[in-house]
Design a protein around this motif. Sequence first.
Motif: not given
Length: 335
Positions: A6-34
């Motif tokens: 998987g992969a995702t991108t962020i708009d700015h190199d900021e801690k909160d953006e990284i946390r949010e992008a990682v959470k979204e990516l992992l949750e979608q991987i988990v949900n999509r793959n049950s």
Amino acid sequence: MVVIRGATTIDHDEKDEIREAVKELLEQIVNRNSLLRDEILSIVFSSTADIHSYYPAKAAREAGFECCSLFSAQEPVIEGALPLCIRVMLFVEKEFTPHHIYLRGAKVLRKDIMTIYNVAIDGPAGSGKSTVAKALARDYHICYLDTGAMYRACALAAIAAGVDVADEVAVTDLMRGVNLEVLYEENVQRTFLNGRDVSEEIRRPEVSMAASTISKHPSVRMHMMEKQREIAGRMSCVLDGRDIGTFVLPDADFKFFLTARPEVRAKRRYEELVSRGNRVNFEDILEEIVRRDKQDSTRAVAPLRIADDAILVDTSDMTIDEVVAFIKHSIQEKI
Ligand code: DC
């Protein structure tokens, strides 16, 4: 064992953006793959050299992925690489066919699996949505879904049956017996009611206000939303409407909200109706636009409003070509 990418991108190199992008990516991987979280053995991240603010592995732990081993590494600087990108590999303890997940700007990395994408264009009447959406769909060789046409068709069915569009029970009853279909002829949408092509009839001025009133009913909206999601899930399209980015497709790949001053919108609508041969009065159109704005934006279910992640475009002093160019540029920037 299976490996999911998987992969995702962020708009700015900021801690909160990284946390949010990682959470979204992992949750979608988990949900999509049950997946169950304890089936994940290990998660390995790499991030591009322009990301310094936070470890994706730490963000994963904070997102609740603490029972597997986590690791992050930084990639070398590669010319032409997608900027601000976080890649991930999940090692999973079971056998199945994995769904790899590429989000946000990282979708371009895997055009092979990113075959369907949607562009949501919301906004009030006369903001230029439909002209812009049609131009985009034509240039991108994808379909244009005019969701307003679906509400207009419901309103037309009610008017023809003598049903009060404000009466939710009667409208819901009527809709049960109506077959509303959206079909494409050479990529042009045609709207059918019980097998009859009503694409022209639904443009009649009296249908506009009735469509706005009928669209307030939750049962009508649910019905429309299901149809719209089904179409958007089946093929790439540009959808225009009032609630596409907020309600119908909150995960749409690209979201825009078009607006313009009421007088400008009324003038556009007036000219459009006159060119179709309608005898209309500018003041009436302006009044209807203002009333419809109010009704569409104050209804309880899925009101007209800008999605948090949509790009706002005030088209009052722009030509259609300028709006289309701006949107295309914004899409290009995002991918
Ligand atoms: O875009 P339009 O003028 O053809 O839409 C007619 C009405 O339908 C509009 O006033 C509100 C309703 N509508 C809606 O509630 N949600 C949509 N996605 C599209 C239209």
